[in-house]
Design a protein around this motif. Structure first.
Motif, short mmCIF file in Angstrom:
data_model
loop_
_atom_site.label_atom_id
_atom_site.label_comp_id
_atom_site.label_asym_id
_atom_site.label_seq_id
_atom_site.Cartn_x
_atom_site.Cartn_y
_atom_site.Cartn_z
N SER A 1 0.83 -1.20 0.00
CA SER A 1 0.00 0.00 0.00
C SER A 1 0.87 1.26 0.00
O SER A 1 0.67 2.17 -0.82
N THR B 1 3.97 1.49 -0.84
CA THR B 1 4.79 1.52 -2.05
C THR B 1 4.01 2.02 -3.25
O THR B 1 4.48 2.85 -4.04
N LEU B 2 2.78 1.54 -3.40
CA LEU B 2 1.95 1.97 -4.53
C LEU B 2 1.61 3.45 -4.43
O LEU B 2 1.58 4.16 -5.44
N ILE C 1 -4.54 1.95 -2.22
CA ILE C 1 -4.13 3.33 -2.48
C ILE C 1 -5.21 4.25 -1.90
O ILE C 1 -6.36 4.22 -2.35
N VAL D 1 9.90 4.57 -5.20
CA VAL D 1 9.32 3.26 -4.91
C VAL D 1 10.37 2.35 -4.28
O VAL D 1 10.10 1.64 -3.30
#
Length: 332
Positions: A8, A10-11, A150, A269
């Motif tokens: 979550s 990271t996105l 997200i 990221v």
């Protein structure tokens, strides 16, 4: 280990405000370095004058928000002229020396206690983003929620819409300009400015225009940084900001329109993913405390990502989408 939380975070980092700010900084730096061959090591200064242009105008002098935006852009132009006039007729390394010094001078000016009533010194400034968020069309909408992975609040959504709009606009401007005769002259200057000068082109003028354009785009990143946090602080715009921007340009590919955008997304990221994995591993005691502690996790992520970038530069120095010839600069 909570992989849902890791993915979550990271996105969200892919499209987050930090990625936007660094992408804009890198787009401007790509105009300088990738297309023109200018070694600007003070890109953080352009972001700083943009952010403080808004902050000082609104917080200190209680003037309109959009006047602050105009002042921030004008400050970026003035800074480019001050840096370029004494250096662009000389070898490229003189510009590098002047810009890295100028960025540090500007940061220290913002930190100065003598200027506290205008700049806030090391505490920075707040209270300048009210008009920006009052114009938020997503207010009360709940923001973005995609499958629980997200999630962005309505305030964050407004920053993302504006920020990505600025990225699209900047990329479009760069693409159009670099396809024009003006852009072809810039790339010729990067390859051999003496040959361009022999054809009757004013190399100094073209370099100055490139420095101004890249500085203006960089100042847009300063706007995003400041408005997302609703605060500015001078140490945010330190020298490492410029070095990260260079890393992003090279990672995505120099002299590629979308290279800085993709490079910024990948760079952040990687940092967020590695940091999240290490932190989760420490919290769940998957790694021994004698090997690494929570306070060391932030430093270790830079070490691991740095090693990966070093390996990339060894085996693919042109970056992901770049051409090796684009980074083979003959510094004059």
């Amino acid at each position: 280990m909570n992989w849902h939380s890791i993915f979550s975070v990271t996105l969200e980092a892919i499209i987050g405000s930090t990625t936007i700010a660094y992408a804009l900084a890198a787009i401007g730096l790509n105009v300088h370095f990738g297309y023109t061959g200018l070694l600007n090591f003070g890109q953080s200064a352009f972001l700083g004058v943009g952010a403080y242009g808004i902050a000082i105008t609104v917080s200190t002098f209680n003037l309109p928000f959009f006047l602050g935006v105009a002042i921030g852009l004008a400050a970026a132009v003035v800074l480019a002229l001050l840096l370029g006039i004494p250096t662009l007729r000389l070898r490229a390394d003189y510009l590098a020396i002047v810009t890295i010094a100028a960025a540090e001078i500007i940061r220290l000016i913002y930190r100065s206690t003598d200027l506290r009533k205008w700049t806030g010194a090391s505490d920075g400034l707040q209270g300048f983003s009210t008009d920006f968020y009052n114009a938020n069309p997503f207010k009360g909408s709940g923001g973005i929620d995609i499958g629980g992975l997200i999630t962005f609040s309505d305030r964050e959504t407004w920053v993302l819409v504006v920020g990505w709009g600025l990225i699209v606009l900047s990329c479009l401007v760069v693409w159009l300009l670099m396809k024009s005769p003006w852009g072809r002259v810039l790339k010729a200057i990067r390859e051999d400015e003496d040959a361009v000068r022999s054809l009757g082109k004013n190399v100094f003028s073209y370099k100055m225009q490139s420095l101004v354009l890249g500085g203006i785009i960089g100042s847009l990143g300063g706007f995003v940084f400041a408005l997302d946090r609703a605060a500015v602080q001078p140490d945010t715009f330190g020298t490492e900001f410029t070095f990260f921007a260079y890393t992003i340009v090279i990672l995505g590919g120099a002299a590629r329109v979308f290279g800085p955008v993709i490079g910024a997304a990948i760079f952040w990221v990687l940092l967020v993913f590695v940091d999240s994995v290490i932190s989760e591993a420490i919290n769940h005691q998957d790694v021994p405390s004698w090997l690494i502690t929570t306070t060391q996790a932030g430093s270790v992520r830079y070490v691991l990502v740095g090693i990966g970038l070093i390996l990339m530069l060894i085996y693919r120095p042109q970056g992901i989408f770049g051409d090796k010839r684009e980074v083979m600069l003959d510094v004059r």
